[in-house]
Design an enzyme around this catalytic site. Structure first.
Site, mmCIF file in Angstrom:
data_model
loop_
_atom_site.group_PDB
_atom_site.id
_atom_site.type_symbol
_atom_site.label_atom_id
_atom_site.label_comp_id
_atom_site.label_asym_id
_atom_site.label_seq_id
_atom_site.Cartn_x
_atom_site.Cartn_y
_atom_site.Cartn_z
ATOM 1 C CG HIS A 85 -9.426 6.186 6.220
ATOM 2 N ND1 HIS A 85 -10.432 5.075 5.762
ATOM 3 C CD2 HIS A 85 -8.370 5.748 6.184
ATOM 4 C CE1 HIS A 85 -9.915 3.895 5.717
ATOM 5 N NE2 HIS A 85 -8.465 4.098 5.940
ATOM 6 C CD GLU A 98 -3.024 -0.907 2.293
ATOM 7 O OE1 GLU A 98 -3.786 -0.141 2.433
ATOM 8 O OE2 GLU A 98 -3.051 -1.668 3.209
ATOM 9 N NE ARG A 157 -3.953 4.827 9.647
ATOM 10 C CZ ARG A 157 -4.530 4.040 8.866
ATOM 11 N NH1 ARG A 157 -4.121 2.643 8.935
ATOM 12 N NH2 ARG A 157 -5.390 4.293 7.902
ATOM 13 C CG HIS A 214 -8.606 5.944 1.870
ATOM 14 N ND1 HIS A 214 -8.664 5.610 0.431
ATOM 15 C CD2 HIS A 214 -7.838 4.894 2.297
ATOM 16 C CE1 HIS A 214 -7.932 4.322 0.145
ATOM 17 N NE2 HIS A 214 -7.632 3.881 1.377
ATOM 18 N NE ARG A 263 -4.177 5.401 3.226
ATOM 19 C CZ ARG A 263 -4.539 4.510 3.954
ATOM 20 N NH1 ARG A 263 -5.243 4.707 5.052
ATOM 21 N NH2 ARG A 263 -4.396 3.308 3.656
HETATM 22 C C1 SIN Z 1 -7.055 0.625 2.706
HETATM 23 O O1 SIN Z 1 -7.323 -0.458 2.616
HETATM 24 O O2 SIN Z 1 -6.748 1.326 1.882
HETATM 25 C C2 SIN Z 1 -7.276 1.252 4.022
HETATM 26 C C3 SIN Z 1 -6.069 0.567 4.738
HETATM 27 C C4 SIN Z 1 -5.856 1.628 6.147
HETATM 28 O O3 SIN Z 1 -6.615 2.420 6.106
HETATM 29 O O4 SIN Z 1 -4.763 1.186 6.537
#
Ligand code: SIN
Length: 526
Positions: A359, A126, A394, A246, A295
């Site tokens: 988020h 991610e 985060r 998010h 993010r």
């Molecule tokens: C996601 O699956 O994009 C969110 C995961 C997260 O917020 O850590």
């Protein structure tokens, strides 16, 4: 319920436990299960599985094998510190991430099933991660599987020394004794009667605060209750200004507010890219990791791109996942597939309309690495807490891990406190329940979205503080005669919004999720 001449509340009923835990997400349930043998009551205002945890898609970031040539805990620590934009507590980061592999092993032993291949657990990537270290379950249903496994372990209420879950009970306030130590919790039962649960320790595991904003990935229970209870109990909060947005939340129209479907970042981890309405890549040239930048950087880039209205579209961009083979997409992302199809979008054939939404709250109630707050007897774990792991932003999928590790650590601390405690019936004074007129909720959320979203400035923050304060009057004037879940939630939202806005006013720099448009964005490479 009745009120004394001095304004204190006389509860309708009383119960006693060793520990009362508020919240049924990964942190609260892990803590509760690790306290087996003690009298543990877990209080939740909804159904037991109505926690943020249930909605987590992507996974758990954890380095399970130090001998993996492509990864190490040290690399995970580095990525976390970079994502946190210089505001993480390095000691918290090192400790929590180092304890992650053991905690995941114990979760698996409790029955959680993660997706596996011939060579062990499957791992993906991610935003902000420099290695594939995110493990997942059910494709994109990781949180739901963790919640299922933990609730199944809790089993039937109160049996064999296991915790008892009080569903549909709304926590009102932490109850302090005359010395300022937490000694229990006041609670609104489904029949409208107010109870006092006496306990040696109170653990807040209330989750997030997404419903401070007009659009959020959080379920309806995420109304900042723990933040507000901690504030009223006199606990310290920190980093409250850092609400993470998010970047890829399914966009289905301008009136689509409240809880909205997440499109997990892992879709980008598997190759999808963000494009604007003209088909131009949003993240190209913005960051070396492009679509997998941290993010906050991606959400800000989308916001800036929309400000220039490419193709005349100002409210959403697109996530193009059409390069992922359709059978792979459907198998890997069943939750996202279902949400898209319900909105009339086939993600294997057309780009998914997405926009940022609130988020994850990176700040919260200040705790040490045992979950202890600044109020004796009161602990906080999970999203409501601020351990120092997240800093100003985060790192993706670090939150389920933090909940697990801190749930375990808090249980050890609480067990020690209960063993050391000499039982005595302290004189407790309950304050009237919090309450504010729920009719103002939409105005509060709209104010927060416009003045404290991605991009804030001083005039907007000051105006928002006045607007929010005007919504906070106690609604019934007699301290709770008409107390309802909606009135309590509104009071909690007002209190938490006030804290977030004040913190955002005081931080006169742009860092991480906190972008002050009246201050320059630092040119720090991340
Ligand atoms: C996601 O699956 O994009 C969110 C995961 C997260 O917020 O850590």
């Amino acid at each position: 319920m009745s009120i004394t001449a001095a304004g204190a509340l006389l509860p309708d009923w009383e119960a006693t436990a060793d520990v009362v835990i508020v919240g049924t997400g990964v942190a609260g349930l892990t803590c509760a299960l690790d306290l087996a043998g003690l009298r543990v009551l877990v209080v939740t205002k909804g159904a037991p599985d109505e926690a943020n945890t249930s909605w987590a898609q992507g996974g758990v970031a954890v380095v399970r094998d130090e001998h993996d040539p492509g990864d190490s805990v040290a690399a995970h620590v580095r990525d976390t510190l970079v994502a946190g934009a210089g505001l993480c507590d390095p000691a918290a980061v090192s400790l929590i991430l180092a304890e992650g592999p053991g905690a995941i092993g114990r979760l698996i032993a409790r029955g959680a099933h993660f997706d596996a291949g011939p060579n062990g657990l499957l791992r993906t990537r991610e935003g902000g991660h420099t290695a594939n270290r995110v493990i997942h379950a059910g494709g994109d249903a990781t949180g739901a599987e963790i919640e299922r496994a933990l609730l199944a372990t809790v089993g039937s209420a109160g049996s064999s020394g296991l915790p008892a879950v009080l569903a549909d009970h709304l926590a009102l306030d932490v109850v302090l004794d005359g010395t300022g130590r937490a000694r229990g919790l006041s609670v609104l039962a489904p029949d409208g009667r107010i109870g006092l649960i006496r306990a040696t320790a109170v653990v807040l595991a209330t989750g997030g605060a997404g419903h401070l904003y007009a659009a959020t990935t959080n379920p309806g229970v995420a109304t900042a209750d723990g933040l507000a209870m901690a504030l009223r109990a006199g606990a310290s909060l920190a980093d409250v200004e850092f609400m993470q947005f998010h970047p890829t939340v399914l966009w289905t129209g301008p009136g689509d507010l409240g809880h909205r479907a997440l499109v997990t970042e892992v879709v980008r981890g598997e190759g999808a890219v963000l494009i604007d309405a003209t088909g131009d890549r949003v993240m190209r040239g913005v960051h070396p990791l492009e679509d997998l930048a941290p993010r906050d950087i991606v959400s800000l880039a989308i916001t800036r791109r929309l400000a220039t209205a490419p193709g005349g579209v100002t409210d959403h961009v697109y996530l193009d996942a059409t390069a992922i083979p359709a059978p792979v997409f459907r198998r890997r992302f069943p939750t996202v597939s279902a949400a898209c199809l319900a909105a009339g979008i086939d993600p294997t054939r057309q780009p998914i309309p997405v926009a940022p939404a609130a988020h994850y709250h990176c700040g919260g109630v200040v705790t040490d690495l045992d979950g202890r707050t600044t109020v004796p007897g009161l602990l906080a774990i999970g999203e409501v807490a601020r351990t120092g792991l997240h800093g100003a932003n985060r790192l993706a999928s670090n939150s389920l891990l933090e909940g697990l590790v801190m749930g375990e650590r808090a249980a050890v601390a609480v067990r020690g406190d209960v063993a050391a405690e000499t039982p005595r019936a302290a004189e407790l004074v309950l304050m009237p329940p919090p309450g504010a007129d729920p009719a103002g909720r939409i105005e509060l959320q709209a104010t927060m979205s416009s003045s404290a979203g991605i991009g804030r400035d001083l005039p907007g923050l000051l105006a928002a503080q006045s607007a929010v304060a005007s919504l906070g009057d106690v609604s019934d004037g007699v301290g709770g005669a008409t107390v309802t879940r909606a009135s309590v939630e509104m009071a909690n939202l007002v209190a938490a919004a006030g804290a977030l806005l004040a913190a955002a006013e005081l931080r006169t720099e742009s860092v991480g999720c906190h972008v002050r448009t009246d201050q320059p964005v630092p040119a720090v490479a991340r």
